[in-house]
Design a protein around this motif. Sequence first.
Motif, PDB file in Angstrom:
ATOM      1  N   ALA A   1     -17.384   8.512  52.137  1.00  0.00           N
ATOM      2  CA  ALA A   1     -18.354   7.535  51.629  1.00  0.00           C
ATOM      3  C   ALA A   1     -19.581   8.244  51.061  1.00  0.00           C
ATOM      4  O   ALA A   1     -20.097   7.876  49.993  1.00  0.00           O
ATOM      5  N   LYS A   2     -20.035   9.276  51.768  1.00  0.00           N
ATOM      6  CA  LYS A   2     -21.201  10.024  51.291  1.00  0.00           C
ATOM      7  C   LYS A   2     -20.878  10.739  49.977  1.00  0.00           C
ATOM      8  O   LYS A   2     -21.705  10.765  49.058  1.00  0.00           O
ATOM      9  N   ARG A   3     -19.674  11.301  49.887  1.00  0.00           N
ATOM     10  CA  ARG A   3     -19.280  12.014  48.665  1.00  0.00           C
ATOM     11  C   ARG A   3     -19.296  11.087  47.459  1.00  0.00           C
ATOM     12  O   ARG A   3     -19.647  11.491  46.342  1.00  0.00           O
ATOM     13  N   LEU A   4     -18.956   9.829  47.686  1.00  0.00           N
ATOM     14  CA  LEU A   4     -18.898   8.860  46.591  1.00  0.00           C
ATOM     15  C   LEU A   4     -20.197   8.083  46.410  1.00  0.00           C
ATOM     16  O   LEU A   4     -20.248   7.133  45.629  1.00  0.00           O
ATOM     17  N   GLY A   5     -21.244   8.479  47.152  1.00  0.00           N
ATOM     18  CA  GLY A   5     -22.534   7.802  47.021  1.00  0.00           C
ATOM     19  C   GLY A   5     -22.545   6.409  47.616  1.00  0.00           C
ATOM     20  O   GLY A   5     -23.253   5.523  47.121  1.00  0.00           O
ATOM     21  N   LEU A   6     -21.780   6.206  48.697  1.00  0.00           N
ATOM     22  CA  LEU A   6     -21.657   4.873  49.296  1.00  0.00           C
ATOM     23  C   LEU A   6     -22.293   4.789  50.676  1.00  0.00           C
ATOM     24  O   LEU A   6     -21.980   3.887  51.460  1.00  0.00           O
ATOM     25  N   SER A   7     -23.193   5.712  50.999  1.00  0.00           N
ATOM     26  CA  SER A   7     -23.848   5.696  52.308  1.00  0.00           C
ATOM     27  C   SER A   7     -24.738   4.463  52.448  1.00  0.00           C
ATOM     28  O   SER A   7     -25.195   3.882  51.456  1.00  0.00           O
ATOM     29  N   ALA A   8     -25.008   4.060  53.687  1.00  0.00           N
ATOM     30  CA  ALA A   8     -25.842   2.888  53.958  1.00  0.00           C
ATOM     31  C   ALA A   8     -27.315   3.270  53.969  1.00  0.00           C
ATOM     32  O   ALA A   8     -27.695   4.334  54.464  1.00  0.00           O
ATOM     33  N   SER A   9     -28.147   2.387  53.454  1.00  0.00           N
ATOM     34  CA  SER A   9     -29.595   2.603  53.462  1.00  0.00           C
ATOM     35  C   SER A   9     -30.184   2.131  54.784  1.00  0.00           C
ATOM     36  O   SER A   9     -29.549   1.378  55.538  1.00  0.00           O
ATOM     37  N   ASP A  10     -31.430   2.545  55.073  1.00  0.00           N
ATOM     38  CA  ASP A  10     -32.110   2.086  56.285  1.00  0.00           C
ATOM     39  C   ASP A  10     -32.246   0.574  56.295  1.00  0.00           C
ATOM     40  O   ASP A  10     -32.108  -0.078  57.337  1.00  0.00           O
ATOM     41  N   ALA A  11     -32.528  -0.016  55.127  1.00  0.00           N
ATOM     42  CA  ALA A  11     -32.695  -1.467  55.044  1.00  0.00           C
ATOM     43  C   ALA A  11     -31.396  -2.186  55.390  1.00  0.00           C
ATOM     44  O   ALA A  11     -31.400  -3.220  56.079  1.00  0.00           O
ATOM     45  N   GLU A  12     -30.281  -1.651  54.924  1.00  0.00           N
ATOM     46  CA  GLU A  12     -28.992  -2.276  55.227  1.00  0.00           C
ATOM     47  C   GLU A  12     -28.667  -2.174  56.710  1.00  0.00           C
ATOM     48  O   GLU A  12     -28.140  -3.118  57.314  1.00  0.00           O
ATOM     49  N   VAL A  13     -28.993  -1.035  57.302  1.00  0.00           N
ATOM     50  CA  VAL A  13     -28.750  -0.868  58.740  1.00  0.00           C
ATOM     51  C   VAL A  13     -29.602  -1.850  59.531  1.00  0.00           C
ATOM     52  O   VAL A  13     -29.132  -2.530  60.455  1.00  0.00           O
TER      53      VAL A  13
ATOM     54  N   LEU B   1     -16.816   1.834  51.376  1.00  0.00           N
ATOM     55  CA  LEU B   1     -15.703   2.661  50.928  1.00  0.00           C
ATOM     56  C   LEU B   1     -14.440   1.821  50.783  1.00  0.00           C
ATOM     57  O   LEU B   1     -13.703   1.950  49.805  1.00  0.00           O
ATOM     58  N   ARG B   2     -14.199   0.963  51.760  1.00  0.00           N
ATOM     59  CA  ARG B   2     -13.024   0.097  51.702  1.00  0.00           C
ATOM     60  C   ARG B   2     -13.070  -0.785  50.453  1.00  0.00           C
ATOM     61  O   ARG B   2     -12.065  -0.938  49.747  1.00  0.00           O
ATOM     62  N   ALA B   3     -14.239  -1.373  50.196  1.00  0.00           N
ATOM     63  CA  ALA B   3     -14.377  -2.236  49.019  1.00  0.00           C
ATOM     64  C   ALA B   3     -14.150  -1.447  47.735  1.00  0.00           C
ATOM     65  O   ALA B   3     -13.507  -1.925  46.794  1.00  0.00           O
ATOM     66  N   PHE B   4     -14.656  -0.214  47.698  1.00  0.00           N
ATOM     67  CA  PHE B   4     -14.514   0.628  46.512  1.00  0.00           C
ATOM     68  C   PHE B   4     -13.043   0.975  46.268  1.00  0.00           C
ATOM     69  O   PHE B   4     -12.533   0.873  45.143  1.00  0.00           O
ATOM     70  N   VAL B   5     -12.355   1.376  47.345  1.00  0.00           N
ATOM     71  CA  VAL B   5     -10.971   1.825  47.217  1.00  0.00           C
ATOM     72  C   VAL B   5     -10.044   0.668  46.852  1.00  0.00           C
ATOM     73  O   VAL B   5      -9.072   0.847  46.105  1.00  0.00           O
ATOM     74  N   THR B   6     -10.325  -0.522  47.367  1.00  0.00           N
ATOM     75  CA  THR B   6      -9.392  -1.647  47.202  1.00  0.00           C
ATOM     76  C   THR B   6      -9.839  -2.635  46.123  1.00  0.00           C
ATOM     77  O   THR B   6      -9.257  -3.724  46.019  1.00  0.00           O
ATOM     78  N   ALA B   7     -10.823  -2.261  45.334  1.00  0.00           N
ATOM     79  CA  ALA B   7     -11.364  -3.198  44.342  1.00  0.00           C
ATOM     80  C   ALA B   7     -10.305  -3.687  43.363  1.00  0.00           C
ATOM     81  O   ALA B   7     -10.336  -4.838  42.910  1.00  0.00           O
ATOM     82  N   GLY B   8      -9.359  -2.842  43.011  1.00  0.00           N
ATOM     83  CA  GLY B   8      -8.363  -3.227  42.009  1.00  0.00           C
ATOM     84  C   GLY B   8      -7.084  -3.799  42.581  1.00  0.00           C
ATOM     85  O   GLY B   8      -6.134  -4.066  41.832  1.00  0.00           O
ATOM     86  N   VAL B   9      -7.029  -4.020  43.909  1.00  0.00           N
ATOM     87  CA  VAL B   9      -5.806  -4.506  44.535  1.00  0.00           C
ATOM     88  C   VAL B   9      -5.657  -6.014  44.312  1.00  0.00           C
ATOM     89  O   VAL B   9      -6.596  -6.777  44.537  1.00  0.00           O
ATOM     90  N   THR B  10      -4.500  -6.440  43.883  1.00  0.00           N
ATOM     91  CA  THR B  10      -4.239  -7.864  43.676  1.00  0.00           C
ATOM     92  C   THR B  10      -2.853  -8.225  44.203  1.00  0.00           C
ATOM     93  O   THR B  10      -2.004  -7.352  44.401  1.00  0.00           O
ATOM     94  N   VAL B  11      -2.637  -9.510  44.430  1.00  0.00           N
ATOM     95  CA  VAL B  11      -1.307 -10.030  44.754  1.00  0.00           C
ATOM     96  C   VAL B  11      -1.077 -11.277  43.907  1.00  0.00           C
ATOM     97  O   VAL B  11      -2.008 -12.035  43.642  1.00  0.00           O
ATOM     98  N   SER B  12       0.152 -11.469  43.487  1.00  0.00           N
ATOM     99  CA  SER B  12       0.470 -12.660  42.697  1.00  0.00           C
ATOM    100  C   SER B  12       0.885 -13.798  43.613  1.00  0.00           C
ATOM    101  O   SER B  12       1.344 -13.584  44.739  1.00  0.00           O
ATOM    102  N   GLU B  13       0.748 -15.016  43.109  1.00  0.00           N
ATOM    103  CA  GLU B  13       1.168 -16.180  43.889  1.00  0.00           C
ATOM    104  C   GLU B  13       2.662 -16.121  44.181  1.00  0.00           C
ATOM    105  O   GLU B  13       3.113 -16.506  45.265  1.00  0.00           O
TER     106      GLU B  13
END
Length: 683
Positions: free
Chosen positions: A101-113, A161-173
Amino acid sequence: MLRIFSRMERAHKWVLLFFAALMGLSLIVFYSPARNQVNATPTNTEVIAKVNGDEVTVGELTRLKESYQQMFGGQMNLAQLGGDRRMLDGLIRDRIIAQEAKRLGLSASDAEVAAEIRKQFPDAKPGSDALNRYKEIVTTRYGSVENYEQTVRDSIAAEKLRAFVTAGVTVSEQEVKDDFMRKGTTFDIAYVPVVADKLAARVQPSDDELQKYYDEHKTDFRYLEPQKKIRYLFIDQTKAGEKLNISDADLRAEYEQLPADKKLAGVKVQQLVLRVPAPEQDQQVLAKAAQIVSELRGGNPSAPVDEKKFADAARGRSEEPATAKAGGWLPAPVKRNPNKPNELTQRTLDLQEGQITDPLFDKAAKAYYIFRRGAAVPKPFEDAKPELLVSLRNRRAYKVAAELAGRAAQRLKETKDVQKVADELAKDTNMTPAEMVKETPLIKPGDDVPGIGSSQQFEDAIKPLEQPGDVGERTPVKNGFAVPLLVEKREPRIPDFSEVKDKIAERVKAEKAKSQLEQTARDIANAANKPDELKAAAEKYGLEVKTLPQYRVGQQLEEAGTSPAAGEAIYNLKEGEITKTPVQVGDAWVVAGVTRRKDADLAEFNKQRDQLIETALSTKRGDVYEDYISAVRARLESAGKIKIYTDVLARIAEDEEPSAVPAPPRNFSIPTGGGGRPGQPVQ
């Protein structure tokens, strides 16, 4: 809120450093642990693993285990789930996620914590009692406020990180609909499991076949260690004990010698129960339970709590109606149960009368429990008498049997005649000579000895016996003692055909049966055109038809198991059809037919459509995320950037008693691990 704790930590920084240094110096001066010991405490900073330079300590592993013990009440045995290594893998996984997460710039800020903490503890405001309760709760669960905040920070980063990795995941009806149909369609099936052991029973190889197999595979049956045939005298402990006369006076004397805690039928216990309606409400319920405990104790953790005060709290606040009406009292006393040491009520037995437990989480009940130990319930002599009789008879019987075995060993060394010694001692042992004289076949170390089993003690007793007539010492065996005499010894060799004929027959039958499985299954399928014809086709080969109502794809098939191929084949059948091409399931083959089929209700799918699509999408995202994290770990491992200090891990296992804690859950809103990071982060 995070700034409040930051200022507090800075204000005490130098004081804490001073005392830490003083403690470290005192440990060096006054205590030098053995090199092979690991101090498995929450404060131990010994490194147990490194992840890309980031250290994982023994203390973190200990805090994690303690946290899960508290949360789940220790209802599952950690050893059965992989032990310390499993928990350590979770901590390593946390490090990998945080670093990625840190490598990808996805660390949490103090405000978010700070915002996330406010969600969990909305009342913990500066200067409030709730703030002190917040500190008490998180320090108990995580070791310190700083550790808890780091846990929250890592959890938020993991979500990003989870949101970033799975952003393009879809399923069809259509995917979801197909899955719904497969899982919801039920079948009544008849099937024939074609398994080797059933076919082997019908294989009758000739002596010529067995001889030929032996000639071609002699070395497979080679004995690599000496074999010994042993004749031994057996002294049955139970029979020896039956002659013992144990009086009431003996039992009463035994009762009087019992320690005070063994004269108890148990202790009375009160409980207060708070249920957790949903996983995301766990922290709120825990905070409420901790507040109740604090109020009952009046600020003194070890202070006894008045029975009436606890009863009033249980009547007004417990969510277990049956015991709440009775002031929290359990209907029966709690007594020590060695078979269930991790049962939550067992914790009360370690308290003083009037003391209460911290909140204890029961995973099965999804609730927090607070227990109060009441008065001890004495166990009178008459109630204890049956247990005392069994215990005293067993001890005395063991002693008598051991003495008789000693006499037998001495006489056998003098006479070298097992039968003669049995005749002499039969009356004293309460056995017949025939019951006392036993003989083994030729055996080697590791063999299962008839009547004894696999016994290291028996092996050790016969190991020194080298010459026929040598007598060994008495040795404990199942249900008594044995005194061995060597009858015959054979050196390592290739045995004669006659010695291993039975083993050869078993192997030939198994190999022949295995080679016939597929063809037999095809013959059965060809002989039947519909399910009700399977029985006659199967009986020709000594097989039977199994029936399974309400079968669903993926369900186990008795004697065969399950496989995707079997599920697919059955799902594609219409009512009245059979699998004309047999399906392999593990080592077996299956021919199946459908006697009734009920397709899943599409109207029900339409009602649940949105929820099913969301669930399928979440599952698929979870799979993609897990694959991503596994790939990152594989890259780090191949680059040598993950180092596990197995010697430290082994020493922890040696120095600790077996822990009983559950495996870390895969999904939860805020991690509840024991320290800086949980075993499994938020997903």
